[in-house]
Every structure is written in structure tokens, then in C-alpha cells.
Scaffold this motif. Structure first.
Motif, PDB file in Angstrom:
ATOM      1  N   VAL A   1       0.437  21.302  -6.274  1.00 29.25           N
ATOM      2  CA  VAL A   1      -0.806  20.552  -7.504  1.00 29.25           C
ATOM      3  C   VAL A   1      -0.421  19.303  -7.565  1.00 29.25           C
ATOM      4  N   VAL A   2       0.808  18.878  -8.334  1.00 31.73           N
ATOM      5  CA  VAL A   2       1.456  17.591  -8.606  1.00 31.73           C
ATOM      6  C   VAL A   2       0.543  16.445  -7.364  1.00 31.73           C
ATOM      7  N   ALA A   3       0.165  16.493  -6.238  1.00 33.31           N
ATOM      8  CA  ALA A   3       0.078  16.308  -5.235  1.00 33.31           C
ATOM      9  C   ALA A   3      -0.997  15.575  -5.132  1.00 33.31           C
ATOM     10  N   LEU A   4      -2.164  16.616  -5.106  1.00 38.30           N
ATOM     11  CA  LEU A   4      -3.322  16.642  -5.085  1.00 38.30           C
ATOM     12  C   LEU A   4      -3.969  16.396  -6.600  1.00 38.30           C
ATOM     13  N   GLY A   5      -3.547  16.592  -7.234  1.00 44.77           N
ATOM     14  CA  GLY A   5      -4.599  16.840  -8.211  1.00 44.77           C
ATOM     15  C   GLY A   5      -4.506  15.960  -9.786  1.00 44.77           C
TER      16      GLY A   5
ATOM     17  N   MET B   1     -10.917  12.805   7.828  1.00 42.27           N
ATOM     18  CA  MET B   1      -9.711  13.074   7.203  1.00 42.27           C
ATOM     19  C   MET B   1      -8.587  12.062   6.898  1.00 42.27           C
ATOM     20  N   THR B   2      -8.725  11.248   6.235  1.00 42.18           N
ATOM     21  CA  THR B   2      -7.964  10.176   6.052  1.00 42.18           C
ATOM     22  C   THR B   2      -6.504   9.864   5.354  1.00 42.18           C
ATOM     23  N   MET B   3      -5.462   9.140   6.128  1.00 45.62           N
ATOM     24  CA  MET B   3      -3.981   8.777   5.217  1.00 45.62           C
ATOM     25  C   MET B   3      -4.532   8.278   3.615  1.00 45.62           C
ATOM     26  N   THR B   4      -4.391   8.975   3.006  1.00 46.28           N
ATOM     27  CA  THR B   4      -3.471   8.795   1.630  1.00 46.28           C
ATOM     28  C   THR B   4      -2.794   9.337   0.835  1.00 46.28           C
ATOM     29  N   PHE B   5      -2.179   8.659  -0.443  1.00 49.44           N
ATOM     30  CA  PHE B   5      -1.172   9.241  -1.564  1.00 49.44           C
ATOM     31  C   PHE B   5      -1.110  10.452  -0.827  1.00 49.44           C
ATOM     32  N   ALA B   6      -2.176  10.927  -1.206  1.00 49.52           N
ATOM     33  CA  ALA B   6      -2.018  12.673  -1.379  1.00 49.52           C
ATOM     34  C   ALA B   6      -1.540  13.230  -0.480  1.00 49.52           C
ATOM     35  N   ALA B   7      -1.964  12.816   0.752  1.00 46.51           N
ATOM     36  CA  ALA B   7      -1.469  13.486   1.821  1.00 46.51           C
ATOM     37  C   ALA B   7      -0.578  13.476   2.180  1.00 46.51           C
ATOM     38  N   ALA B   8       0.782  12.083   1.857  1.00 42.75           N
ATOM     39  CA  ALA B   8       2.015  11.679   2.621  1.00 42.75           C
ATOM     40  C   ALA B   8       3.040  13.142   1.084  1.00 42.75           C
TER      41      ALA B   8
ATOM     42  N   ARG C   1       3.758   2.677   0.258  1.00 45.67           N
ATOM     43  CA  ARG C   1       2.668   2.286   0.853  1.00 45.67           C
ATOM     44  C   ARG C   1       1.405   2.034   0.066  1.00 45.67           C
ATOM     45  N   PHE C   2       1.445   2.822  -0.259  1.00 44.97           N
ATOM     46  CA  PHE C   2      -0.104   3.544  -1.365  1.00 44.97           C
ATOM     47  C   PHE C   2       0.160   2.741  -3.035  1.00 44.97           C
ATOM     48  N   SER C   3       0.965   2.699  -3.533  1.00 48.34           N
ATOM     49  CA  SER C   3       0.960   2.744  -5.022  1.00 48.34           C
ATOM     50  C   SER C   3       2.052   1.906  -5.466  1.00 48.34           C
ATOM     51  N   ALA C   4       1.867   0.669  -4.339  1.00 46.50           N
ATOM     52  CA  ALA C   4       3.052  -0.766  -4.888  1.00 46.50           C
ATOM     53  C   ALA C   4       3.015  -0.747  -5.706  1.00 46.50           C
ATOM     54  N   GLY C   5       3.945  -1.704  -7.104  1.00 46.03           N
ATOM     55  CA  GLY C   5       3.159  -2.431  -7.657  1.00 46.03           C
ATOM     56  C   GLY C   5       3.480  -3.678  -7.182  1.00 46.03           C
ATOM     57  N   ALA C   6       2.974  -5.007  -7.459  1.00 46.44           N
ATOM     58  CA  ALA C   6       3.033  -6.105  -6.683  1.00 46.44           C
ATOM     59  C   ALA C   6       4.950  -6.551  -7.630  1.00 46.44           C
TER      60      ALA C   6
END
Lengths: 174, 91
Positions: free
Chosen positions: A118-122, B1-8, B52-57
Motif C-alpha cells: 500500500v505504501v509503495a503503490l499508493g 508494464m514499465t519499470m517504475t519506482f513503485a515496481a521496485a 534510480r527514480f527518486s534521487a536528489g540532485a
């Protein structure tokens, strides 16, 4: 390139999860060792597809070594009189209470999985991108030995202490 | 289906939950120690996803660094667990 990386990511993710499930539920020690090795391989693939090549190499070495270490000990445990798994049909002293606690733990881990998903997807997270190369050893070396040298030394000390305790226990056994 | 932060993060969550399940379900301590690599792998995947997806500068490689450190800590914990479990089995 992104399509290839996406395919590699999901294939390795399936591999890692299958290895973890196999190591968790495997009936024999050999199956659990194989599951841990597959987990190490899949995790390294996932990390490599996330453009973390150096971390993938470290994970492959460390998780593979953990798998061999724990798998070999697991295979030798029944010969030393190790207890049976929770799924085994033979009852052990106090087995009812232990089975209840195992079931409660399984339910708690399922609740944990739902919570984490839930935390990861939402949730919404900050967006950023990594522009470095896939095997960013130079940048990581600067971070390891420059800004976060203390963290690296702490982890190195932990590993050294673990190796010393392990060697001590092994020498006392023999 | 894409590689996203949520998938990781989802993959990491499944691995962490598998580790928790192994620690709870396996009665013999040797087999329960298999939870340690799973927990380390889950943490490493989440951290690599962050990088990969949410790194700060300011610090784009912190996630990769923490992923590598999590794997090393997992190995150290496995060595310690094996040593302690071996001593307990002797008694």
C-alpha cells in the motif's frame, strides 16, 4: 534500451521472488540452498537493471556467500539432530504452541506485505533521475571513501567482528 | 508494464515479507536464518530504486551506496547467526 531493461528487471524480479519463496517453503535443505542462490542471482539482476551495477556485484557476492554459508549448514543440520520444519508432519514437544506462533507470524508477515505494498503503490515520492553510468564505481568510490567513510568503516568493522566470531566458534567446535 | 519506482518498491516489499515469513514459519533456527539474505535483498532493491527514480540532485548515489552496504550487512548477520546457532546446537 529501456524496454530491454524493463524486461530484464521483471524477469529478475520474478527469479528473486521465486528463489525467496523456494527458500522459505523448500522441503529439503538442497532446495533451500538452491532458492537462496536463485535469490542472489535475481537480486543482482534487479540491481543491475536499476543502473546499480556496482551494488549488483556486491549483492551477488554477499548474498551468494550467505546462501552457501547458510545452505551448507542447513544441509548438515539434520545429521546433528536439528529440529524439523514447521510443515513437517512429525510432532515435536510443544509443537502445538510452536505451530500457533508460526501461524501468527505468517499472518503478521502477510499484513506487513499488504502494508508495504500500500505504501509503495499508493504514495507519491519525489522524482529524480540518475544520470550516471550503469556501473558507477568511480562515483561510488568517492562517496564510500569520502563523504560516507565512517559508514563504510562501521560496516567493515561489523563484517570483521562477524568473521572473528565465526572463526572463534568454528575453532571451538573443532 | 514499465519499470517504475513503485515496481521496485513492490519487489523489495515482497522480498522483505518473504524474509519475515521465513523467520516466523521455520521452526529450526538454521532454516530461519535464511530470512537474513531475503531481508537484505529487499532493502537493497528498495535503495537501488530510490537511487534510480527518486534521487536528489545533491546525492544521486546514496541509494546505490546503501544497497551495497545492506548486502554486506546481510552477509555479516548471516556469519554471526551461523556462529551463534552452531554454538547453541552444541549445548
Amino acid at each position: 534500451m529501456d524496454v530491454v531493461l524493463t524486461i530484464v528487471f521483471f524477469l529478475c524480479a520474478i527469479l528473486a521472488v521465486a528463489g525467496a519463496v523456494g527458500a522459505a517453503l523448500g522441503p529439503a535443505a538442497q532446495w533451500r540452498l538452491l532458492g537462496l542462490l536463485v535469490l542472489a542471482l535475481g537480486t543482482a539482476g534487479v540491481l543491475a537493471s536499476l543502473s546499480a551495477g556496482f551494488a549488483a556485484l556486491v549483492a551477488l557476492v554477499c548474498l551468494g556467500a550467505s546462501a552457501v554459508l547458510l545452505g551448507s549448514m542447513d544441509a548438515a543440520a539434520p545429521a546433528r539432530g536439528g529440529r524439523r520444519a514447521a510443515g513437517d508432519p512429525v510432532a515435536t514437544p510443544g509443537g502445538g504452541r510452536a505451530a500457533l506462533s508460526a501461524q501468527l507470524g505468517a499472518v503478521a508477515s502477510a499484513v506487513l506485505l499488504v502494508l508495504l505494498l500500500v505504501v509503495a503503490l499508493g504514495s507519491t515520492f519525489a522524482r529524480g533521475s540518475h544520470d550516471g553510468s550503469a556501473f558507477d564505481a568511480v562515483g561510488l568510490g568517492r562517496v564510500f571513501f569520502g563523504r560516507d567513510a565512517l559508514a563504510l568503516e562501521a560496516v567493515g568493522a561489523t563484517l570483521t567482528a562477524a568473521l572473528a566470531v565465526g572463526a572463534l566458534a568454528r575453532s571451538r567446535r573443532s | 508494464m514499465t519499470m517504475t519506482f513503485a515496481a521496485a518498491l513492490g519487489v523489495g516489499a515482497v522480498l522483505v515479507a518473504c524474509g519475515a515469513f521465513t523467520a516466523a514459519w521455520r521452526r529450526e533456527p538454521v532454516a530461519a536464518l535464511a530470512a537474513l539474505p531475503m531481508l537484505a535483498a529487499g532493502a537493497a532493491v528498495c535503495m537501488a530504486g530510490v537511487s534510480r527514480f527518486s534521487a536528489g540532485a545533491a546525492d544521486p548515489q546514496t541509494g546505490e551506496e546503501l544497497a551495497a552496504l545492506a548486502a554486506v550487512v546481510g552477509l555479516a548477520a548471516a556469519i554471526l547467526g551461523r556462529a551463534m546457532t552452531g554454538r547453541r546446537a552444541e549445548r
